[in-house]
Scaffold this motif. Structure first.
Motif, mmCIF file in Angstrom:
data_model
loop_
_atom_site.group_PDB
_atom_site.id
_atom_site.type_symbol
_atom_site.label_atom_id
_atom_site.label_comp_id
_atom_site.label_asym_id
_atom_site.label_seq_id
_atom_site.Cartn_x
_atom_site.Cartn_y
_atom_site.Cartn_z
ATOM 1 N N VAL A 21 51.912 28.677 31.532
ATOM 2 C CA VAL A 21 50.659 27.922 31.376
ATOM 3 C C VAL A 21 50.028 27.639 32.736
ATOM 4 O O VAL A 21 48.810 27.785 32.904
ATOM 5 C CB VAL A 21 50.911 26.610 30.593
ATOM 6 N N THR A 22 50.834 27.264 33.737
ATOM 7 C CA THR A 22 50.267 26.991 35.061
ATOM 8 C C THR A 22 49.720 28.261 35.701
ATOM 9 O O THR A 22 48.699 28.212 36.398
ATOM 10 C CB THR A 22 51.308 26.356 35.999
ATOM 11 N N LYS A 23 50.358 29.392 35.470
ATOM 12 C CA LYS A 23 49.854 30.654 36.011
ATOM 13 C C LYS A 23 48.576 31.096 35.296
ATOM 14 O O LYS A 23 47.694 31.684 35.905
ATOM 15 C CB LYS A 23 50.915 31.756 35.893
ATOM 16 N N LEU A 24 48.469 30.793 34.000
ATOM 17 C CA LEU A 24 47.270 31.165 33.254
ATOM 18 C C LEU A 24 46.057 30.327 33.654
ATOM 19 O O LEU A 24 44.923 30.756 33.462
ATOM 20 C CB LEU A 24 47.506 31.019 31.752
ATOM 21 N N ASP A 25 46.282 29.145 34.215
ATOM 22 C CA ASP A 25 45.171 28.307 34.661
ATOM 23 C C ASP A 25 44.313 29.020 35.697
ATOM 24 O O ASP A 25 43.099 28.849 35.730
ATOM 25 C CB ASP A 25 45.688 26.985 35.234
ATOM 26 N N ARG A 26 44.946 29.813 36.539
ATOM 27 C CA ARG A 26 44.207 30.552 37.565
ATOM 28 C C ARG A 26 43.254 31.560 36.940
ATOM 29 O O ARG A 26 42.125 31.734 37.391
ATOM 30 C CB ARG A 26 45.195 31.269 38.490
ATOM 31 N N VAL A 27 43.696 32.192 35.876
ATOM 32 C CA VAL A 27 42.865 33.196 35.208
ATOM 33 C C VAL A 27 41.708 32.522 34.470
ATOM 34 O O VAL A 27 40.563 32.970 34.547
ATOM 35 C CB VAL A 27 43.723 34.043 34.234
ATOM 36 N N THR A 28 41.987 31.427 33.781
ATOM 37 C CA THR A 28 40.937 30.768 33.022
ATOM 38 C C THR A 28 39.933 30.065 33.938
ATOM 39 O O THR A 28 38.816 29.789 33.520
ATOM 40 C CB THR A 28 41.526 29.753 32.026
ATOM 41 N N ARG A 29 40.316 29.804 35.171
ATOM 42 C CA ARG A 29 39.381 29.233 36.133
ATOM 43 C C ARG A 29 38.288 30.245 36.489
ATOM 44 O O ARG A 29 37.142 29.889 36.713
ATOM 45 C CB ARG A 29 40.143 28.835 37.397
ATOM 46 N N HIS A 30 38.635 31.523 36.543
ATOM 47 C CA HIS A 30 37.668 32.573 36.868
ATOM 48 C C HIS A 30 36.729 32.866 35.706
ATOM 49 O O HIS A 30 35.569 33.182 35.905
ATOM 50 C CB HIS A 30 38.372 33.879 37.245
ATOM 51 N N PHE A 31 37.252 32.805 34.514
ATOM 52 C CA PHE A 31 36.503 33.257 33.347
ATOM 53 C C PHE A 31 36.753 32.287 32.210
ATOM 54 O O PHE A 31 37.857 32.207 31.683
ATOM 55 C CB PHE A 31 36.974 34.677 32.977
ATOM 56 N N ASP A 32 35.745 31.531 31.803
ATOM 57 C CA ASP A 32 35.946 30.476 30.819
ATOM 58 C C ASP A 32 35.671 30.906 29.384
ATOM 59 O O ASP A 32 35.797 30.103 28.468
ATOM 60 C CB ASP A 32 35.091 29.262 31.163
ATOM 61 N N GLN A 33 35.324 32.146 29.145
ATOM 62 C CA GLN A 33 35.006 32.618 27.802
ATOM 63 C C GLN A 33 36.212 33.275 27.121
ATOM 64 O O GLN A 33 36.063 34.184 26.331
ATOM 65 C CB GLN A 33 33.838 33.584 27.845
ATOM 66 N N VAL A 34 37.406 32.789 27.416
ATOM 67 C CA VAL A 34 38.623 33.328 26.817
ATOM 68 C C VAL A 34 38.784 32.718 25.429
ATOM 69 O O VAL A 34 38.743 31.507 25.254
ATOM 70 C CB VAL A 34 39.850 32.994 27.693
ATOM 71 N N LYS A 64 35.861 42.146 24.112
ATOM 72 C CA LYS A 64 36.888 43.043 24.630
ATOM 73 C C LYS A 64 38.259 42.377 24.595
ATOM 74 O O LYS A 64 38.369 41.170 24.701
ATOM 75 C CB LYS A 64 36.552 43.434 26.066
ATOM 76 N N ASP A 65 39.297 43.194 24.463
ATOM 77 C CA ASP A 65 40.672 42.732 24.612
ATOM 78 C C ASP A 65 41.223 43.318 25.901
ATOM 79 O O ASP A 65 41.099 44.523 26.143
ATOM 80 C CB ASP A 65 41.550 43.198 23.451
ATOM 81 N N ILE A 66 41.835 42.481 26.712
ATOM 82 C CA ILE A 66 42.425 42.929 27.975
ATOM 83 C C ILE A 66 43.939 42.841 27.820
ATOM 84 O O ILE A 66 44.481 41.777 27.552
ATOM 85 C CB ILE A 66 41.947 42.052 29.144
ATOM 86 N N PHE A 67 44.630 43.985 27.986
ATOM 87 C CA PHE A 67 46.082 44.054 27.842
ATOM 88 C C PHE A 67 46.694 44.424 29.178
ATOM 89 O O PHE A 67 46.262 45.381 29.825
ATOM 90 C CB PHE A 67 46.470 45.100 26.787
ATOM 91 N N ASP A 87 44.532 38.737 36.588
ATOM 92 C CA ASP A 87 43.443 38.132 37.358
ATOM 93 C C ASP A 87 42.461 39.205 37.825
ATOM 94 O O ASP A 87 41.245 39.046 37.706
ATOM 95 C CB ASP A 87 44.019 37.362 38.546
ATOM 96 N N ARG A 88 42.990 40.313 38.332
ATOM 97 C CA ARG A 88 42.116 41.414 38.765
ATOM 98 C C ARG A 88 41.354 42.008 37.593
ATOM 99 O O ARG A 88 40.165 42.313 37.702
ATOM 100 C CB ARG A 88 42.937 42.497 39.472
ATOM 101 N N ALA A 89 42.016 42.168 36.449
ATOM 102 C CA ALA A 89 41.358 42.753 35.278
ATOM 103 C C ALA A 89 40.259 41.835 34.743
ATOM 104 O O ALA A 89 39.183 42.310 34.363
ATOM 105 C CB ALA A 89 42.390 43.032 34.186
ATOM 106 N N VAL A 90 40.505 40.537 34.729
ATOM 107 C CA VAL A 90 39.503 39.593 34.236
ATOM 108 C C VAL A 90 38.310 39.547 35.197
ATOM 109 O O VAL A 90 37.158 39.521 34.759
ATOM 110 C CB VAL A 90 40.126 38.190 34.027
ATOM 111 N N CYS A 91 38.576 39.549 36.506
ATOM 112 C CA CYS A 91 37.478 39.564 37.486
ATOM 113 C C CYS A 91 36.649 40.839 37.356
ATOM 114 O O CYS A 91 35.422 40.801 37.438
ATOM 115 C CB CYS A 91 38.025 39.424 38.900
ATOM 116 N N ARG A 92 37.315 41.971 37.131
ATOM 117 C CA ARG A 92 36.610 43.244 36.946
ATOM 118 C C ARG A 92 35.734 43.198 35.695
ATOM 119 O O ARG A 92 34.591 43.639 35.705
ATOM 120 C CB ARG A 92 37.629 44.369 36.838
ATOM 121 N N HIS A 93 36.267 42.634 34.613
ATOM 122 C CA HIS A 93 35.501 42.511 33.367
ATOM 123 C C HIS A 93 34.305 41.585 33.570
ATOM 124 O O HIS A 93 33.200 41.876 33.092
ATOM 125 C CB HIS A 93 36.394 41.974 32.253
#
Length: 114
Positions: A21-34, A64-67, A87-93
């Motif tokens: 959960v703490t690691k996922l916070d970094r990803v959701t900070r970049h992109f809030d439409q998860v 889109k689904d990112i796997f 994180d890289r995949a979400v930023c690219r999307h």
């Protein structure tokens, strides 16, 4: 955001759940439409020790689904590398969705004439 953390051949402990959960916070900070996040942690019986611990994540965002998947001999290291890839995949999307906005051709003609 719906978060599902499951394990195959492994019990997901509260410490492991909190780490993800703490690691996922970094990803959701970049992109809030998860919309939805599915995390699968697996311990496989393979002869190669360095590929035994495996982490997979599927992030469902609008359209889109990112796997992403990662394997390592240590589960925490696999989660770290997995989150870096995610994180890289979400930023690219995010960049691809924002790159479609441009100035219409009519505006370009008016600005060029001035």
């Amino acid at each position: 955001m719906n978060l599902t953390i499951s394990g195959h051949h492994l019990e997901v402990t509260p410490a492991l759940r909190e780490y993800v959960v703490t690691k996922l916070d970094r990803v959701t900070r970049h992109f809030d439409q998860v919309v939805d996040v599915n995390v699968l942690l697996t311990v496989e019986k393979q002869k190669e020790k360095e590929r035994r611990q495996r982490a997979e994540v599927t992030v469902r965002v609008k359209g889109k689904d990112i796997f992403v998947e990662q394997a390592n001999e240590d589960l925490y290291a696999a989660i770290d590398q997995l989150m870096d890839k995610l994180d890289r995949a979400v930023c690219r999307h995010k960049e691809m969705t924002q790159a479609h906005s441009h100035t219409p051709a009519k505006r370009l003609d008016i600005e060029a004439a001035s």
